[in-house]
Write a protein that holds these residues in place. Sequence first.
Motif, PDB file in Angstrom:
ATOM      1  N   PRO A 109       0.845  -1.204   0.000  1.00 29.28           N
ATOM      2  CA  PRO A 109       0.000   0.000   0.000  1.00 29.28           C
ATOM      3  C   PRO A 109       0.874   1.245   0.000  1.00 29.28           C
ATOM      4  O   PRO A 109       2.006   1.221   0.506  1.00 29.28           O
ATOM      5  CB  PRO A 109      -0.792  -0.115   1.300  1.00 29.28           C
ATOM      6  CG  PRO A 109       0.100  -0.916   2.198  1.00 29.28           C
ATOM      7  CD  PRO A 109       0.813  -1.894   1.298  1.00 29.28           C
ATOM      8  N   LYS A 110       0.346   2.329  -0.547  1.00 30.05           N
ATOM      9  CA  LYS A 110       1.094   3.578  -0.539  1.00 30.05           C
ATOM     10  C   LYS A 110       1.203   4.133   0.881  1.00 30.05           C
ATOM     11  O   LYS A 110       2.212   4.719   1.256  1.00 30.05           O
ATOM     12  CB  LYS A 110       0.419   4.603  -1.450  1.00 30.05           C
ATOM     13  CG  LYS A 110       1.217   5.886  -1.642  1.00 30.05           C
ATOM     14  CD  LYS A 110       0.569   6.802  -2.667  1.00 30.05           C
ATOM     15  CE  LYS A 110       1.405   8.066  -2.878  1.00 30.05           C
ATOM     16  NZ  LYS A 110       0.769   8.966  -3.877  1.00 30.05           N
ATOM     17  N   TYR A 111       0.149   3.943   1.663  1.00 29.36           N
ATOM     18  CA  TYR A 111       0.132   4.430   3.040  1.00 29.36           C
ATOM     19  C   TYR A 111      -0.365   3.313   3.954  1.00 29.36           C
ATOM     20  O   TYR A 111      -1.259   2.551   3.584  1.00 29.36           O
ATOM     21  CB  TYR A 111      -0.808   5.632   3.208  1.00 29.36           C
ATOM     22  CG  TYR A 111      -0.543   6.764   2.256  1.00 29.36           C
ATOM     23  CD1 TYR A 111       0.555   7.603   2.431  1.00 29.36           C
ATOM     24  CD2 TYR A 111      -1.403   7.008   1.189  1.00 29.36           C
ATOM     25  CE1 TYR A 111       0.795   8.652   1.558  1.00 29.36           C
ATOM     26  CE2 TYR A 111      -1.179   8.058   0.316  1.00 29.36           C
ATOM     27  CZ  TYR A 111      -0.069   8.881   0.503  1.00 29.36           C
ATOM     28  OH  TYR A 111       0.158   9.904  -0.366  1.00 29.36           O
ATOM     29  N   ALA A 112       0.184   3.264   5.153  1.00 30.05           N
ATOM     30  CA  ALA A 112      -0.327   2.315   6.141  1.00 30.05           C
ATOM     31  C   ALA A 112      -1.682   2.764   6.688  1.00 30.05           C
ATOM     32  O   ALA A 112      -2.527   1.958   7.040  1.00 30.05           O
ATOM     33  CB  ALA A 112       0.658   2.172   7.297  1.00 30.05           C
ATOM     34  N   ILE A 113      -1.875   4.087   6.760  1.00 27.47           N
ATOM     35  CA  ILE A 113      -3.177   4.654   7.118  1.00 27.47           C
ATOM     36  C   ILE A 113      -3.522   5.686   6.047  1.00 27.47           C
ATOM     37  O   ILE A 113      -2.825   6.680   5.874  1.00 27.47           O
ATOM     38  CB  ILE A 113      -3.141   5.330   8.507  1.00 27.47           C
ATOM     39  CG1 ILE A 113      -2.826   4.286   9.595  1.00 27.47           C
ATOM     40  CG2 ILE A 113      -4.451   6.024   8.815  1.00 27.47           C
ATOM     41  CD1 ILE A 113      -2.711   4.853  10.981  1.00 27.47           C
ATOM     42  N   ASP A 114      -4.616   5.445   5.323  1.00 23.20           N
ATOM     43  CA  ASP A 114      -4.992   6.245   4.162  1.00 23.20           C
ATOM     44  C   ASP A 114      -6.341   6.886   4.450  1.00 23.20           C
ATOM     45  O   ASP A 114      -7.385   6.259   4.337  1.00 23.20           O
ATOM     46  CB  ASP A 114      -5.063   5.329   2.934  1.00 23.20           C
ATOM     47  CG  ASP A 114      -5.485   6.076   1.667  1.00 23.20           C
ATOM     48  OD1 ASP A 114      -5.587   7.312   1.729  1.00 23.20           O
ATOM     49  OD2 ASP A 114      -5.742   5.422   0.655  1.00 23.20           O
ATOM     50  N   LEU A 115      -6.317   8.157   4.869  1.00 16.16           N
ATOM     51  CA  LEU A 115      -7.542   8.837   5.295  1.00 16.16           C
ATOM     52  C   LEU A 115      -7.890   9.975   4.357  1.00 16.16           C
ATOM     53  O   LEU A 115      -7.026  10.732   3.916  1.00 16.16           O
ATOM     54  CB  LEU A 115      -7.359   9.429   6.705  1.00 16.16           C
ATOM     55  CG  LEU A 115      -7.022   8.493   7.856  1.00 16.16           C
ATOM     56  CD1 LEU A 115      -6.874   9.303   9.138  1.00 16.16           C
ATOM     57  CD2 LEU A 115      -8.079   7.435   8.017  1.00 16.16           C
ATOM     58  N   GLU A 116      -9.184  10.089   4.066  1.00 11.25           N
ATOM     59  CA  GLU A 116      -9.747  11.292   3.488  1.00 11.25           C
ATOM     60  C   GLU A 116     -10.587  11.938   4.585  1.00 11.25           C
ATOM     61  O   GLU A 116     -11.545  11.345   5.069  1.00 11.25           O
ATOM     62  CB  GLU A 116     -10.607  10.984   2.264  1.00 11.25           C
ATOM     63  CG  GLU A 116      -9.818  10.410   1.096  1.00 11.25           C
ATOM     64  CD  GLU A 116     -10.701  10.096  -0.105  1.00 11.25           C
ATOM     65  OE1 GLU A 116     -11.919  10.334  -0.007  1.00 11.25           O
ATOM     66  OE2 GLU A 116     -10.168   9.607  -1.115  1.00 11.25           O
ATOM     67  N   VAL A 117     -10.219  13.142   5.004  1.00 11.72           N
ATOM     68  CA  VAL A 117     -10.856  13.773   6.143  1.00 11.72           C
ATOM     69  C   VAL A 117     -11.309  15.174   5.742  1.00 11.72           C
ATOM     70  O   VAL A 117     -10.546  15.935   5.138  1.00 11.72           O
ATOM     71  CB  VAL A 117      -9.884  13.867   7.342  1.00 11.72           C
ATOM     72  CG1 VAL A 117     -10.541  14.584   8.505  1.00 11.72           C
ATOM     73  CG2 VAL A 117      -9.437  12.476   7.772  1.00 11.72           C
ATOM     74  N   GLY A 118     -12.567  15.509   6.050  1.00  9.80           N
ATOM     75  CA  GLY A 118     -13.055  16.834   5.724  1.00  9.80           C
ATOM     76  C   GLY A 118     -14.080  17.334   6.729  1.00  9.80           C
ATOM     77  O   GLY A 118     -15.002  16.606   7.096  1.00  9.80           O
ATOM     78  N   GLY A 119     -13.929  18.576   7.188  1.00  5.59           N
ATOM     79  CA  GLY A 119     -14.937  19.195   8.021  1.00  5.59           C
ATOM     80  C   GLY A 119     -15.155  18.547   9.368  1.00  5.59           C
ATOM     81  O   GLY A 119     -16.218  18.677   9.959  1.00  5.59           O
ATOM     82  N   CYS A 120     -14.147  17.834   9.888  1.00  3.14           N
ATOM     83  CA  CYS A 120     -14.333  17.136  11.168  1.00  3.14           C
ATOM     84  C   CYS A 120     -14.149  18.104  12.335  1.00  3.14           C
ATOM     85  O   CYS A 120     -13.443  19.073  12.223  1.00  3.14           O
ATOM     86  CB  CYS A 120     -13.334  15.984  11.299  1.00  3.14           C
ATOM     87  SG  CYS A 120     -13.602  14.687  10.081  1.00  3.14           S
TER      88      CYS A 120
END
Length: 213
Positions: free
Chosen positions: A202-213
Amino acid sequence: NRGGVKIQGQGGFGREESWIGYATAEYPENFPLGVTNTYLGCTITVPKNSTAFVYSESVVDPVNIDGINFIAKDGRTVGNTNAIDFHATFSGPIWNFVIKNCYFRGFNRAINFESTTQYCVAFVDFSDNAMAQNDDVLYFSDIEELNVTTNGSRNMSWGLNFEHNRCHDNARLIRGCFQKDLVNIKQNNLEGLIAFADGTFPKYAIDLEVGGC
């Protein structure tokens, strides 16, 4: 359908590597009196390309899973072997999705969120679990929204608590999309990074899309 459900096991492994078979003198609390090499817990063994629990249709109220070992019978191989699949078709979210004190080993996706509704979960609480040798632990799939020509929009959750988990030799821990509410990733053991079962990384071990949190 719309009712909530709680599945309560007798206990999951407390760390990312099993202590089954260890000397009883080392961990006497794990064995009943006079019995050796017996773990007091609850284990579900999942055959290849199968799933232990599937949530579908109009699940709405809380889902709670506690104290269960999920083990892939053939170990981690290329395929579609999951511990938990979420496929709700309800137009709104389930609230909450809670997984605690469980153990996951050898899955392509330990928990797979793949719903026709992008906003499918209001809050995911994944804490005090142990996991090893999984391709993905929390996986939010891609969906194709209506009137959009490109793929890539993920199923998403309003809020995430990922805390006090013991993670050893997994390829990717979280592939998710989160909005609106608190995203908390805190005090986890994130040891080891391995390739997927097909040999890619995987490119990232943790792959997040985060918005407006």
